[in-house]
Design an enzyme around this catalytic site. Structure first.
Site, PDB file in Angstrom:
ATOM      1  CD  GLU A 289       0.085  -0.844   8.730  1.00 42.96           C
ATOM      2  OE1 GLU A 289      -0.637  -0.590   7.763  1.00 42.96           O
ATOM      3  OE2 GLU A 289       0.492   0.028   9.526  1.00 42.96           O
TER       4      GLU A 289
ATOM      5  CB  CYS B  44       3.881   5.275   5.317  1.00 45.88           C
ATOM      6  SG  CYS B  44       4.570   4.431   6.750  1.00 45.88           S
TER       7      CYS B  44
ATOM      8  CG  HIS C 126       5.349   0.500   2.608  1.00 51.32           C
ATOM      9  ND1 HIS C 126       4.731   1.703   2.357  1.00 51.32           N
ATOM     10  CD2 HIS C 126       4.814   0.052   3.772  1.00 51.32           C
ATOM     11  CE1 HIS C 126       3.887   1.985   3.323  1.00 51.32           C
ATOM     12  NE2 HIS C 126       3.901   1.001   4.199  1.00 51.32           N
TER      13      HIS C 126
ATOM     14  CG  ASP D 233      -2.454 -13.357   0.025  1.00 53.99           C
ATOM     15  OD1 ASP D 233      -1.619 -12.683   0.670  1.00 53.99           O
ATOM     16  OD2 ASP D 233      -2.269 -14.534  -0.317  1.00 53.99           O
ATOM     17  CG  HIS D 234       0.797 -12.421  -2.686  1.00 51.79           C
ATOM     18  ND1 HIS D 234       0.419 -13.056  -1.532  1.00 51.79           N
ATOM     19  CD2 HIS D 234       2.117 -12.707  -2.866  1.00 51.79           C
ATOM     20  CE1 HIS D 234       1.445 -13.700  -1.031  1.00 51.79           C
ATOM     21  NE2 HIS D 234       2.496 -13.497  -1.805  1.00 51.79           N
TER      22      HIS D 234
ATOM     23  CG  HIS E 129      -0.364   0.239   2.536  1.00 51.10           C
ATOM     24  ND1 HIS E 129      -1.098   0.563   3.658  1.00 51.10           N
ATOM     25  CD2 HIS E 129       0.931   0.176   2.977  1.00 51.10           C
ATOM     26  CE1 HIS E 129      -0.304   0.700   4.691  1.00 51.10           C
ATOM     27  NE2 HIS E 129       0.934   0.475   4.303  1.00 51.10           N
TER      28      HIS E 129
ATOM     29  CG  HIS F 265       2.545  -3.493   6.174  1.00 49.80           C
ATOM     30  ND1 HIS F 265       3.470  -3.156   7.134  1.00 49.80           N
ATOM     31  CD2 HIS F 265       2.164  -2.329   5.595  1.00 49.80           C
ATOM     32  CE1 HIS F 265       3.631  -1.853   7.159  1.00 49.80           C
ATOM     33  NE2 HIS F 265       2.854  -1.311   6.223  1.00 49.80           N
TER      34      HIS F 265
HETATM   35 NI    NI Z   1       2.543   0.592   5.674  1.00 51.59          NI
END
Ligand code: NI
Length: 272
Positions: free
Chosen positions: A252, A161, A167, A207-208, A142, A169
């Protein structure tokens, strides 16, 4: 004041706590290595001025073994739906466990962890309700970004961020639902049903994925962990049968989670 105490055991455990060699890991079972229970008691009350105790944990251990584990063992024999049977047994053992829990502490809830990723909880004052918590994971990228802000403002508010390339998580999702035992089937809540709904509505779409680009809700909504929890709530609410969505917790990182209970004031964020 609240005190939590847990015991660790295999369902075929008949070892008294006093004779256990490793009370941290629980006894070694020769019979059923596949099943391991963690049972937690949550006791509220004032602290005794003389002893400094809220309650005697040895007595609490005896109650957990003598009442809760015993009831779970009775229920387990010959039952086809073991998850529901365990939930029902936990519900049924609460009144006696609460009665034996000595004043001034009073038993507020009992939690049965049947794995690190699934638990049942029953609460004082909600004697027919069982909560089921299941955990899931998804990996997603995100970028924290508000379209109404300039790039400079986004960088100032969200720092690294807001990297335009995003990036990632490894999110851990904990979904809690609550239900009452079905009169005919005895089913309280159905873990496979919950897994199926969460997989279809959240894990597969998230997911992914790049949340900003590939998930419609985040095309205009900043994918902060708070907003991710709310979006997941909205995706799950109304899709579950015979149970009610109670909370959605999204980790997160191991240091940060947001939890949504359908109410704005229910949101919390770890500050550690
Ligand atoms: Ni983040």
């Amino acid at each position: 004041m609240r005190l939590m105490r847990e015991v660790r055991c295999f369902p075929d455990d008949n070892v008294e706590t006093a004779h256990m060699l490793n009370t941290w890991a629980g006894p070694v079972s020769n019979a059923k290595l596949a099943t391991f229970w963690i049972i937690r008691a949550f006791v509220d009350g004032p602290v005794d001025e003389q002893t400094g105790y809220l309650c005697d944990i040895k007595r609490l251990d005896a109650i957990l073994h003598g009442v809760v584990v015993r009831r779970l063992l009775e229920q387990e024999t010959g039952c086809r739906n073991e998850a529901s049977a365990a939930a029902t047994a936990l519900l049924e053992s609460f009144p006696l466990a609460a009665e034996r829990c000595s004043a001034p502490g009073s038993l507020q809830s009992l939690e049965l962890k049947v794995s690190p990723f699934m638990s049942f909880t029953v609460y004082r004052g909600d004697r027919r309700m069982v909560r089921l918590t299941r955990s899931f994971e998804f990996c997603a990228s995100h970028r924290l970004y508000c379209r109404d802000f300039s790039d400079q403002e986004n960088r100032r508010i969200f720092g690294k961020c807001s990297n335009p390339h995003g990036h990632g998580h490894n999110y851990v999702l904990e979904v809690t639902v609550s239900g009452t035992p079905d009169e005919l089937s005895g089913t309280v809540v159905d873990p496979p049903h919950l897994d199926r709904v969460v997989k279809e509505r959240v894990i597969d779409p998230f997911d992914h994925k790049n949340l900003n680009v590939e998930c419609a809700e985040f095309s205009s909504l900043n994918p902060s962990v708070e907003n991710i929890a709310r979006v997941i709530w909205n995706r799950l609410e109304g899709a579950l049968e015979r149970c009610r969505l109670t909370s959605v917790r999204v980790w997160e990182t191991p240091k940060t989670y947001a939890e949504y209970t359908g109410r704005q004031e229910g949101q919390t964020r770890s500050v550690l």
